[in-house]
Write a protein that holds these residues in place. Sequence first.
Motif, short mmCIF file in Angstrom:
data_model
loop_
_atom_site.label_atom_id
_atom_site.label_comp_id
_atom_site.label_asym_id
_atom_site.label_seq_id
_atom_site.Cartn_x
_atom_site.Cartn_y
_atom_site.Cartn_z
N ILE A 63 0.81 -1.21 0.00
CA ILE A 63 0.00 0.00 0.00
C ILE A 63 0.85 1.27 0.00
CG2 ILE A 63 -0.31 0.16 2.50
CD1 ILE A 63 -3.07 0.78 -0.06
N GLU A 64 2.03 1.23 0.63
CA GLU A 64 2.88 2.41 0.70
C GLU A 64 3.49 2.77 -0.66
OE1 GLU A 64 3.48 -0.21 2.90
OE2 GLU A 64 2.32 0.70 4.53
N ASN A 65 3.67 1.79 -1.53
CA ASN A 65 4.31 2.02 -2.82
C ASN A 65 3.32 2.10 -3.99
OD1 ASN A 65 6.92 2.01 -1.71
ND2 ASN A 65 6.92 -0.22 -1.70
N PHE A 66 2.05 1.96 -3.70
CA PHE A 66 1.04 1.97 -4.77
C PHE A 66 0.66 3.41 -5.11
CE2 PHE A 66 -3.44 1.89 -6.16
CZ PHE A 66 -3.27 1.17 -7.33
N GLU A 67 0.75 3.76 -6.40
CA GLU A 67 0.35 5.09 -6.87
C GLU A 67 -1.06 5.01 -7.43
OE1 GLU A 67 1.51 8.38 -10.26
OE2 GLU A 67 2.95 6.80 -9.79
N VAL A 68 -1.98 5.75 -6.82
CA VAL A 68 -3.37 5.74 -7.26
C VAL A 68 -3.51 6.58 -8.52
CG1 VAL A 68 -5.74 6.38 -6.67
CG2 VAL A 68 -4.24 5.41 -4.92
N LYS A 69 -4.09 5.97 -9.55
CA LYS A 69 -4.38 6.68 -10.80
C LYS A 69 -5.87 6.52 -11.08
CE LYS A 69 0.13 5.77 -12.77
NZ LYS A 69 0.89 5.04 -13.77
N MET A 70 -6.49 7.62 -11.46
CA MET A 70 -7.91 7.56 -11.77
C MET A 70 -8.11 6.75 -13.05
SD MET A 70 -9.46 9.08 -9.37
CE MET A 70 -11.10 9.42 -9.98
N PRO A 71 -9.04 5.81 -13.03
CA PRO A 71 -9.26 4.99 -14.23
C PRO A 71 -9.87 5.80 -15.36
CG PRO A 71 -10.86 4.46 -12.52
CD PRO A 71 -9.89 5.42 -11.92
N ILE A 72 -9.59 5.37 -16.58
CA ILE A 72 -10.20 5.96 -17.77
C ILE A 72 -11.36 5.04 -18.15
CG2 ILE A 72 -9.87 6.52 -20.20
CD1 ILE A 72 -6.91 7.09 -19.48
N LEU A 73 -12.53 5.63 -18.34
CA LEU A 73 -13.74 4.89 -18.67
C LEU A 73 -14.07 5.08 -20.15
CD1 LEU A 73 -15.81 5.93 -15.53
CD2 LEU A 73 -14.33 3.94 -15.80
N ILE A 74 -15.07 4.34 -20.61
CA ILE A 74 -15.55 4.46 -21.98
C ILE A 74 -16.79 5.36 -21.98
CG2 ILE A 74 -16.46 3.22 -24.00
CD1 ILE A 74 -13.54 2.58 -23.36
N CYS A 75 -16.80 6.35 -22.85
CA CYS A 75 -17.94 7.28 -22.95
C CYS A 75 -19.18 6.53 -23.44
CB CYS A 75 -17.59 8.42 -23.90
SG CYS A 75 -18.96 9.57 -24.17
N PRO A 76 -20.30 6.66 -22.73
CA PRO A 76 -21.53 5.99 -23.18
C PRO A 76 -22.15 6.63 -24.41
CG PRO A 76 -21.98 7.31 -21.24
CD PRO A 76 -20.49 7.38 -21.47
N LYS A 77 -21.70 7.81 -24.79
CA LYS A 77 -22.26 8.50 -25.96
C LYS A 77 -21.50 8.21 -27.25
CE LYS A 77 -25.37 10.78 -23.65
NZ LYS A 77 -26.77 10.51 -23.75
N CYS A 78 -20.13 8.22 -27.18
CA CYS A 78 -19.35 8.09 -28.42
C CYS A 78 -18.25 7.03 -28.35
CB CYS A 78 -18.73 9.44 -28.78
SG CYS A 78 -17.33 9.91 -27.74
N ASN A 79 -18.14 6.33 -27.23
CA ASN A 79 -17.10 5.31 -27.00
C ASN A 79 -15.69 5.90 -26.91
OD1 ASN A 79 -18.87 3.13 -26.83
ND2 ASN A 79 -18.88 2.89 -29.04
N GLY A 80 -15.59 7.21 -26.71
CA GLY A 80 -14.30 7.85 -26.51
C GLY A 80 -13.80 7.62 -25.09
N GLU A 81 -12.71 8.29 -24.73
CA GLU A 81 -12.14 8.16 -23.38
C GLU A 81 -12.81 9.16 -22.44
OE1 GLU A 81 -7.92 8.55 -23.52
OE2 GLU A 81 -7.67 6.54 -24.35
#
Length: 89
Positions: A63-81
Amino acid sequence: MKDLEKENFLDMGEDEEAYPFGIETDEKTYRYQCLECRFEEDVPRFIIDEFIEDDFFASGCDIENFEVKMPILICPKCNGELVSKNTDE
C-alpha cells in the motif's frame, strides 16, 4: 399483466438511459468528461474505488508504494475516453 410488465420495462430503460453509470442517489461522485465529445457524467465513487482496488491487487505492490491513478472509462455517448475532471484528489 403483460401490459404492466411491458410498462415497467420501459420505465427501467428510461432511467438506465438517464443514468448510464448507476441510479440517482446521494452517493458521492467523481465528475468525468469525454475527451472527444465533451460529454460529462457524475460517476459514483464506489465504481471508481472498485477499479482502483483492482489495479492495486494486480500491481502486487504494498500500500505504501502503490500510486493511485484515476481509471479511464468508456464514454456511453461516443465510446471515446472518459477521464476524471477531479484534480484535487
